[in-house]
Design an enzyme around this catalytic site. Sequence first.
Site, short mmCIF file in Angstrom:
data_model
loop_
_atom_site.label_atom_id
_atom_site.label_comp_id
_atom_site.label_asym_id
_atom_site.label_seq_id
_atom_site.Cartn_x
_atom_site.Cartn_y
_atom_site.Cartn_z
CG HIS A 1 -51.44 -85.23 -20.21
ND1 HIS A 1 -51.50 -86.49 -19.66
CD2 HIS A 1 -50.18 -84.79 -20.03
CE1 HIS A 1 -50.30 -86.79 -19.18
NE2 HIS A 1 -49.48 -85.78 -19.39
CG ASP A 2 -52.38 -79.07 -19.10
OD1 ASP A 2 -51.31 -79.64 -18.83
OD2 ASP A 2 -52.45 -77.98 -19.69
NE ARG B 1 -44.81 -75.62 -22.25
CZ ARG B 1 -44.89 -76.50 -21.27
NH1 ARG B 1 -44.46 -77.73 -21.46
NH2 ARG B 1 -45.39 -76.16 -20.10
CB SER C 1 -47.43 -86.42 -17.03
OG SER C 1 -47.06 -86.47 -18.38
CG ASP D 1 -54.51 -87.76 -20.45
OD1 ASP D 1 -54.01 -87.51 -21.57
OD2 ASP D 1 -53.83 -87.98 -19.43
#
Lengths: 379, 193
Positions: free
Chosen positions: A352-353, A224, A154, A319
């Site tokens: 994405h994680d 968040r 990232s 992602d």
Amino acid sequence: MKSSRSLGHVTPQRAHFDAPLQLASGTTLAAFDLVYETYGNLNAARSNAILICHALSGTHHVAGTYEGDPRSTGWWDNMVGPGKPVDTERFFVVGVNNLGGCHGSTGPSSLDPATGRPFGARFPFVTVADWVNAQARLADHLDIPRFAAVMGGSLGAMQALQWSLSYPGRLGHAIVIAGAPSLSAQNIGFNEVARQAITTDPDFHGGDYYAHGVIPERGLRLARMLGHITYLSDDAMMEKFGRELLGERPRFSLDVEFEIESYLRHQGDKFAERFDANTYLIMTKALDYFDPAAQAQGNLSAALAAARAKFLVLSFTTDWRFSPGRSREIVKALLDNSLSVSYAEIESTQGHDAFLMENEDYFAVMNAYLERVAREVGA
Amino acid sequence: MIRADLAAIAHWISPGANVLDLGCGDGQLLTYLQQAKQVSGYGIEIEPERVVASIRNGVNVLQMNLETGLSGFDDHSFDTVILSQTLQAMRQTEAILRDMLRVGREGIVTFPNFGYWKNRVQVLTGTMPKSEAMPYEWYDTPNIHLCTLADFEGLCRTIGARVIERIVISPEGRRVNAFPNLLGSLAIYRIRA
């Protein structure tokens, strides 16, 4: 199959830098500290060092645990350690908290020597290139002339890419995972909503909340929560939480009802406890500003002409924050420069994680590539 | 020992050439060409295990689906584009041939010759052919577009590709000059747009 274990206890270290650091914004940081951790041993040839760059909310604590705190496992512990893809029995691994961070390196919550109070809103904006310059100072401090590899996921991937442009002679490989050559308008849009959540929190006080003894907790929490939605794929969220309710039936109230609400609130609460709001603002701005192609009239291929490293570029199929297409833009620009590059598009449901998760194909690629890196540097 | 088709392909590659190997498998061909001809280049592969094997072998590999074409590559960005024993397993046969001749100044295509006499005999005796070059059962074969030398040359005419050279070899790796469509098991073509 090699057997892997945890690093065990690790200890953070601090380096102080007195020479002023010129920042991309035009301002200068007179002096600064970087907090870092190292694992493994630097070989006699000083050729086996790997720099791990952290993402938006990461730290220098990449792997292992702190003594007396068994729950303090580093954020990339599955990737880094003895017998793991970044094998600490072969490589000397450096993790560093970036400038502007809130885990020990100089940042908005540090005391400004000029005033004796926290920098707060007066801390300068920093860019990915600034971070890389600061990391290069740390490399000097550790007497590492050249990294075998610089890697990250990232925002960390952007730093690896920037390294290949800022210091082409100081890294053998750039490992660019779930990255992008720049943020899209949508990406910047999400960041701006997150920033607005923080700056419109009444406890923000224009960034000088430290003096008021408060933190813009609600804003951080919202930022968040929003971030987490973009880190996961629709499928992964559905798989993990579905439409499950905490109770038996709808309560027709605004309390937490769905599992996903509970998850996001929990993530938000945890984050607000450990993260500084000003750091979050600075990190998201660094993301927004990153755009090496801008130096070359928008031509990424021309911008990457300076690179000399060999590249591994990785993306994950689900992602949507930094989609595989964004990684392929990087690959295309590297091909245009006839640079050495391998690219893998990892099948994953995690969004994405995924770059933080253990995945057979992902780790097989990392193992194979880092094996090659190790052979090259005699590690 | 070097497979006869690898040696034949290397024969047509100039030293230091920039090559793209479509369907590079574990990177064997590129590894060989790097050593024999100091080529630079990339392999394209879709299967994760083969991508890993290529990386392990020190080959630059790009995980991409050939069926969606080579749109990421500029015209004439490679000296030679190789399609080695992959054509017969592709759905977009015609499209990939056109695209490889767009991206490369020259193309090299290799495929098992369905017209090889042992294949013909097996069909005549009533079964689908199985051989060293085509070791699969009919129900689990990845090969969906098998062809003979004559068929391939027909397709080249259709898409306007010129055959520059052709090497046909037997299962023992020997060059076949007489009745190649009958006696050759593997065909290697050098083509241009």
